[in-house]
Enzyme design. Structure first.
Site, PDB file in Angstrom:
ATOM      1  N   ALA A   4       0.807  -1.219   0.000  1.00 30.98           N
ATOM      2  CA  ALA A   4       0.000   0.000   0.000  1.00 30.98           C
ATOM      3  C   ALA A   4       0.838   1.267   0.000  1.00 30.98           C
ATOM      4  O   ALA A   4       0.292   2.366   0.067  1.00 30.98           O
ATOM      5  CB  ALA A   4      -0.932   0.003   1.216  1.00 30.98           C
ATOM      6  N   ARG A  14       8.448   9.212  -3.228  1.00 33.99           N
ATOM      7  CA  ARG A  14       9.802   9.550  -3.672  1.00 33.99           C
ATOM      8  C   ARG A  14      10.117   8.988  -5.057  1.00 33.99           C
ATOM      9  O   ARG A  14      11.120   9.347  -5.662  1.00 33.99           O
ATOM     10  CB  ARG A  14      10.834   9.076  -2.642  1.00 33.99           C
ATOM     11  CG  ARG A  14      10.892   9.992  -1.413  1.00 33.99           C
ATOM     12  CD  ARG A  14      12.013   9.583  -0.493  1.00 33.99           C
ATOM     13  NE  ARG A  14      11.660   8.407   0.286  1.00 33.99           N
ATOM     14  CZ  ARG A  14      12.540   7.696   0.999  1.00 33.99           C
ATOM     15  NH1 ARG A  14      13.820   8.033   0.995  1.00 33.99           N
ATOM     16  NH2 ARG A  14      12.142   6.643   1.689  1.00 33.99           N
ATOM     17  N   LYS A  23       4.060   2.248  -6.174  1.00 37.81           N
ATOM     18  CA  LYS A  23       5.471   1.870  -6.098  1.00 37.81           C
ATOM     19  C   LYS A  23       5.716   0.417  -6.469  1.00 37.81           C
ATOM     20  O   LYS A  23       6.647   0.098  -7.223  1.00 37.81           O
ATOM     21  CB  LYS A  23       6.013   2.146  -4.695  1.00 37.81           C
ATOM     22  CG  LYS A  23       7.487   1.786  -4.545  1.00 37.81           C
ATOM     23  CD  LYS A  23       8.055   2.218  -3.215  1.00 37.81           C
ATOM     24  CE  LYS A  23       7.547   1.396  -2.070  1.00 37.81           C
ATOM     25  NZ  LYS A  23       8.318   1.641  -0.825  1.00 37.81           N
ATOM     26  N   GLN A  38      -6.125  -0.810   2.645  1.00 39.04           N
ATOM     27  CA  GLN A  38      -5.727  -0.058   3.835  1.00 39.04           C
ATOM     28  C   GLN A  38      -6.103   1.400   3.593  1.00 39.04           C
ATOM     29  O   GLN A  38      -5.457   2.100   2.820  1.00 39.04           O
ATOM     30  CB  GLN A  38      -4.218  -0.189   4.097  1.00 39.04           C
ATOM     31  CG  GLN A  38      -3.781   0.472   5.390  1.00 39.04           C
ATOM     32  CD  GLN A  38      -2.280   0.445   5.597  1.00 39.04           C
ATOM     33  OE1 GLN A  38      -1.520   0.221   4.661  1.00 39.04           O
ATOM     34  NE2 GLN A  38      -1.842   0.671   6.830  1.00 39.04           N
ATOM     35  N   ASP A  62       7.886  -4.392  -2.320  1.00 36.33           N
ATOM     36  CA  ASP A  62       8.956  -3.713  -3.057  1.00 36.33           C
ATOM     37  C   ASP A  62      10.310  -4.379  -2.836  1.00 36.33           C
ATOM     38  O   ASP A  62      11.350  -3.731  -2.937  1.00 36.33           O
ATOM     39  CB  ASP A  62       9.029  -2.236  -2.663  1.00 36.33           C
ATOM     40  CG  ASP A  62       9.462  -2.027  -1.219  1.00 36.33           C
ATOM     41  OD1 ASP A  62       9.347  -2.986  -0.415  1.00 36.33           O
ATOM     42  OD2 ASP A  62       9.916  -0.908  -0.889  1.00 36.33           O
ATOM     43  N   ASN A  93      17.191  -5.702  11.279  1.00 35.57           N
ATOM     44  CA  ASN A  93      15.863  -6.191  10.927  1.00 35.57           C
ATOM     45  C   ASN A  93      15.609  -6.024   9.437  1.00 35.57           C
ATOM     46  O   ASN A  93      15.694  -4.919   8.903  1.00 35.57           O
ATOM     47  CB  ASN A  93      14.812  -5.423  11.732  1.00 35.57           C
ATOM     48  CG  ASN A  93      13.399  -5.832  11.388  1.00 35.57           C
ATOM     49  OD1 ASN A  93      13.145  -6.976  11.020  1.00 35.57           O
ATOM     50  ND2 ASN A  93      12.472  -4.898  11.491  1.00 35.57           N
ATOM     51  N   TYR A 151      12.211  -7.602 -43.534  1.00 37.03           N
ATOM     52  CA  TYR A 151      11.113  -7.638 -42.573  1.00 37.03           C
ATOM     53  C   TYR A 151      10.205  -8.815 -42.907  1.00 37.03           C
ATOM     54  O   TYR A 151       9.695  -8.925 -44.035  1.00 37.03           O
ATOM     55  CB  TYR A 151      10.288  -6.344 -42.612  1.00 37.03           C
ATOM     56  CG  TYR A 151       9.010  -6.471 -41.822  1.00 37.03           C
ATOM     57  CD1 TYR A 151       9.044  -6.533 -40.434  1.00 37.03           C
ATOM     58  CD2 TYR A 151       7.778  -6.570 -42.460  1.00 37.03           C
ATOM     59  CE1 TYR A 151       7.875  -6.687 -39.700  1.00 37.03           C
ATOM     60  CE2 TYR A 151       6.599  -6.721 -41.724  1.00 37.03           C
ATOM     61  CZ  TYR A 151       6.658  -6.782 -40.354  1.00 37.03           C
ATOM     62  OH  TYR A 151       5.512  -6.945 -39.626  1.00 37.03           O
ATOM     63  N   ASN A 211      15.411 -19.595 -48.565  1.00 32.06           N
ATOM     64  CA  ASN A 211      16.343 -18.487 -48.463  1.00 32.06           C
ATOM     65  C   ASN A 211      15.613 -17.189 -48.822  1.00 32.06           C
ATOM     66  O   ASN A 211      15.045 -17.062 -49.903  1.00 32.06           O
ATOM     67  CB  ASN A 211      17.532 -18.690 -49.411  1.00 32.06           C
ATOM     68  CG  ASN A 211      18.584 -17.606 -49.241  1.00 32.06           C
ATOM     69  OD1 ASN A 211      19.503 -17.727 -48.440  1.00 32.06           O
ATOM     70  ND2 ASN A 211      18.452 -16.538 -50.017  1.00 32.06           N
TER      71      ASN A 211
END
Length: 452
Positions: free
Chosen positions: A13, A18, A25, A76, A106, A171, A350, A361
């Site tokens: 959430a 930043r 994020k 949340q 993240d 941690n 292409y 070919n």
């Protein structure tokens, strides 16, 4: 983990202000996959039965990014700390699981092995397992206070004593918690702190006070890296690429300049493949054993069988499907086309919406004219066909086995097997006309100069 049910609560959430982005994020990508997708996949491989994802802004987009997983989404509505965020998933937690993991959306480098080790700690009798890491510079991290083999507390840096600040075991945020006790502990977390927030880390002191067993599981610091800025996102990308390149090279893939090869989250390359410098893989690429991908090639959504040769400066777009020993050379583009065994598309060509038979070919400058402005149409080329240089194949069109297409042709109708097809104007010559043209052009030029 055999016999133990498991829920992973993924906290996703975060606003990510930043990042300076309208995108949530956790949806920023590493190796072509949203960060939260990496976390979900690691959890799945670790045997997690279900995901509960706690979302905020962009909830629908986050849910869509995890549509291939069994996900319960929880919103949340207020940002009141990590403990509050986990409680947003109360309804799913209450369904009853042996293990509950708390993960972060993240941290795309979180490995399946780290998750499995945290779950193993619970299976061995721990009530909580906190994943920690050793930091060369622990400044700013919460310290793990260990007494014997038990974690007694998590001390935030600002609250740590000078002696505690010397501790390098930090941690990492990830926890594995007994599913039978988690809700009782979460409900007891208070917000008596400067920010008036509910911190998940407080669950450790609560559990210790209850006589519960809390262990630490150490993991590489890289596993727990997160991203709050674009700079940190780039660092995650670089770390992910280094890790995956190493895995592939140890599996038998050769990379001449590994640092210049960029892989997608699902790139699959078999042993004895050879990658030259500056090769980029988008999602959905499979490379067969012994194939060579030459420099400055870009591949996405393509299947390359064994012993093929691609590039240099080639582009394979989604739907490109090359059979064994096929070749796509320099400055060629292939899209949604099946290329037969041993067929060659050597240069400046292409090929789109096409089927090319074995050992055909395709000459330089050939174009499959597949788009009529509204629809895409198929060009079908049989086996053993020779297509001369500078040919335009106007789809829909079919070229039979063994046919020969003369250079410079525009082919608008089907060509029979073993036939020679020419689709170009007859050459004519006008003696002396070039000199007349030059004289006329010089006169025009002189007239313009005189008028200045």
């Amino acid at each position: 983990m055999s016999g133990r049910s498991c829920l992973a609560v993924v906290l996703a959430a975060g606003e990510g202000t930043r990042m300076r982005s309208d995108l949530p994020k956790v949806l920023h990508k590493v190796a072509g996959l949203p960060m939260v997708g990496h976390v979900a996949e690691a959890a799945r491989q670790a045997g997690v039965d279900r995901l509960a994802v706690v979302v905020g802004r962009g909830a629908e987009a986050v849910s869509a990014a995890l549509s291939t997983h069994d996900v319960a989404t929880h919103l949340q509505t207020e940002r009141l700390g990590t403990g509050h965020a986990v409680l947003a998933a109360r309804d799913t937690i209450a369904l009853g699981f042996d293990d509950v993991l708390v993960l972060f959306g993240d941290t795309p480098l979180l490995s399946t092995e780290t998750i499995e080790r945290a779950r193993s700690a619970l299976a061995s009798g721990a009530d909580i397992a906190v994943v920690g890491f050793h930091a060369a510079d622990p400044t700013g991290y919460g310290r793990l206070i260990v007494e014997g083999e038990t974690l007694s507390a998590i001390r935030e840096h600002k609250d740590a004593s000078p002696e505690e600040r010397k501790i390098t075991l930090c941690n990492g945020g990830v926890m594995a918690i007994s599913g039978h006790r988690i809700l009782g502990w979460l409900d007891r977390i208070g917000n008596d702190n400067a920010k008036r927030e509910y911190y998940l880390t407080d669950i450790v002191a609560i559990a210790v006070a209850d006589g519960a067993r809390v262990n630490v599981v150490e993991a590489p610091a890289e596993d727990l890296m997160g991203a709050n800025t674009r700079v940190e996102l780039a660092e995650l990308e670089a770390a992910w690429q280094r890790r995956r390149r190493r895995e592939l090279m140890l599996s038998g893939v050769t990379m001449q300049a590994p640092e210049t090869v960029f892989l997608a989250y699902d790139t699959a390359i078999e042993p004895d493949a050879f990658l030259e410098p500056n090769v980029v893989f988008g999602p959905g690429v499979t490379i067969g054993a012994g194939s060579v991908i030459r420099a400055f090639s870009h591949l996405e959504g393509a299947t390359v069988a064994a012993d093929c040769e691609i590039g240099p400066f080639a582009r394979l777009r989604p739907g490109a499907d090359l059979s064994e020993k096929a070749k796509v050379g320099n400055f060629c583009e292939v899209k949604k086309a099946k290329i037969g065994k041993g067929a060659k598309i050597n240069h400046l060509t292409y090929i789109g919406d096409a089927e090319i038979g074995a050992k055909s070919n395709i000459g330089a400058g050939t174009i499959t004219c597949n788009y009529d402005g509204i629809n895409k149409n198929l060009t079908s080329i049989g086996a053993g066909v020779f297509v001369g240089s500078n040919t335009s194949l106007v789809a829909p069109v079919a070229i039979g086995d063994g046919a020969y297409i003369a250079s410079g042709s525009v082919i608008t109708e089907d060509v029979s097997a073993d036939a020679l097809a020419l689709g170009r104007a007859r050459q004519t010559e006008k003696p002396g006309r070039a000199a007349d043209i030059r004289a006329r052009n010089e006169a025009v030029k002189a007239g313009r100069s005189a008028g200045k």
